[in-house]
Design an enzyme around this catalytic site. Structure first.
Site: not given
Length: 464
Positions: A221, A236
């Site tokens: 990003e 995660k």
């Protein structure tokens, strides 16, 4: 009755068939009504979902015994041109059109961030919709809350796409490995970091140069902080740890370190020693306690994790019965993530997802495993210092390490130009024998106070 949803009807029929001595499987072999879905978010992943729905309609019908119909699409900007033909599907920016539609069974929610995603998913569940989501940050922050709402209202949440993209690790933990007591998870869960570390070594380029390439290629990003500082991988890992061990681990309890300070020198030295540097996410049981960390780690080059390159992910999970199972592949990207979303759609359509979710709720409610204090994590370590090129520097560092019971395995110092004063600097690499995170933290603070230290210091564990 409108109040009896598709899952209620499914289980009621199964129970009636069993009471009558009929095989419940027969129900699954009959043609079921259409499955009506809504798509909330039509960005990268949402567009991929539409592509699969449009290109695989016949295949999906064969696998599920039902026709899957996309009835509504919710987007932020209805005027934006998208890379799919939505045809006659109603497109709106108002999620209430989904919430208020009694014909829609499940909403695929592929919008990132926490807000308004938290409110959206809550309202969908409370309105009687089931939810398929790819939002790992939302599940990390509010998973327990949302699961409780779903459980109370007999709803289902599916989230295969939230961890490791196209790798079916959620399904593996929740179904295929349920006969096992999970012993350990070792994984690369962030493709951006793995791409950067791989490219730096292969191309002999700096971190900043490769990060710019990753951003240009869409792997990173504009603000890559959560990828490169370990936050994404830690979220995660926390989700996987909850599923595997029934224990929620907040970020502050995870030993977490990013890759921002890794230099090409570190990768080259590691390679000379037979290692690759990977942002390794680890969750394991050691002496009845749970150790959880996300750190740049030296991994042997001949191990599957060490050979995982580019933007790929890998999850190595060990069960007490099955042994070590490895799953690897694309951890992000439009079509791999959309593939995971559609796997949830198929499981939902056949009734498997509802049964699996009840099992997940039971795991979430089991007694958690006690966490190993961060200071007691025991590993070997790679240490790199930038120091003034003058006498006694190594002796000072070795003295501090020794006083903290840290034994040195090997030392390497780069050659430097011959200078007449202490203006020059040298790179010092030390490999330790096994020690604890706590001892190293104490030693690091004392080493940082030495007048000979210049710039950043690197501390990376070594995966034995």
């Amino acid at each position: 009755m409108q109040s009896l949803d598709q899952h209620g009807a499914l289980f009621l029929t199964i129970k009636l068939q069993m009471k009558q001595g009929k095989p419940a499987l027969g129900l699954l072999m009959t043609q079921s009504p259409d499955l009506n879905i809504a798509l909330v978010g039509c960005g990268t992943v949402g567009t991929g979902v539409v592509k699969i729905l449009q290109s695989s309609m016949d295949s999906l019908r064969q696998r599920t015994g039902r026709s899957i119909q996309l009835r509504r699409v919710i987007v932020k900007d209805t005027s934006k041109v998208r890379d799919v033909d939505l045809g006659r599907i109603p497109v709106s920016n108002d999620i209430r059109t989904v919430i208020d539609d009694p014909e829609i069974h499940v909403a695929i929610h592929v919008v990132g961030g926490i807000n308004p995603a938290r409110e959206d998913v809550t309202r969908l569940l409370e309105s009687g919709k089931d939810v398929i989501t790819a939002n790992k940050a939302l599940l990390y922050e509010h998973g327990a809350e949302l699961f409780a709402i779903a459980g109370k209202r007999n709803r289902t949440i599916c989230f295969e796409a939230a961890v490791a993209g196209g790798i079916p690790i959620i399904s593996a933990v929740n179904t295929a490995l349920t006969a096992n007591r999970i012993v350990s998870i070792e994984a690369i869960l962030n493709g951006t970091s793995n791409f950067i570390l791989t490219r730096m070594l292969d191309r002999r380029e700096t971190y900043d140069a490769v990060l710019a390439e990753a951003q240009a290629r869409g792997y990173a990003e504009a603000d890559p902080a959560m990828d490169v500082d370990g936050t994404d991988a830690a979220q995660k890992l926390s989700i996987l740890t909850q599923l595997a061990f029934g224990t929620r681990v907040p970020l502050e309890d995870i030993v977490r370190q990013g890759i921002q300070q890794i230099e090409l020198l570190d990768l080259l030295v590691a390679a000379e020693l037979g290692y690759r540097v990977k942002l390794l996410a680890t969750s394991r049981i050691a002496k009845d306690r749970l150790e959880v960390s996300v750190q740049p780690t030296l991994v042997r080059t001949n191990r599957a994790i060490g050979m995982t390159s580019g933007a790929d992910n890998i999850v190595s999970i060990e069960g007490d019965a099955v042994g070590v199972l490895r799953l690897s592949g694309a951890g992000a990207g439009q079509m791999p993530t959309a593939s995971a979303v559609m796997a949830d759609v198929v499981d939902y359509s056949t009734g498997r997802a509802a049964i699996t979710f009840q099992s997940i709720l039971r795991v979430h409610n089991q007694k958690p495993v006690q966490l190993q204090p961060q200071e007691e994590l025991s590993r070997r370590y790679y240490l790199r210092f930038t120091v003034a090129d003058r006498p006694h520097v190594l002796a000072d560092i070795a003295d501090i390490l020794g006083r903290n019971e840290i034994s040195i395995s090997s030392v390497r110092q780069d050659e430097t130009d011959d200078v007449a004063d202490d203006a020059g600097v040298a790179r010092l690499v030390i490999m330790t024998h096994r020690t604890t995170e706590g001892r190293l933290r104490i030693a690091d603070r004392k080493i940082a106070a030495l007048s000979s230290i210049r710039g950043d210091r690197i501390r990376m564990p070594i995966a034995d």
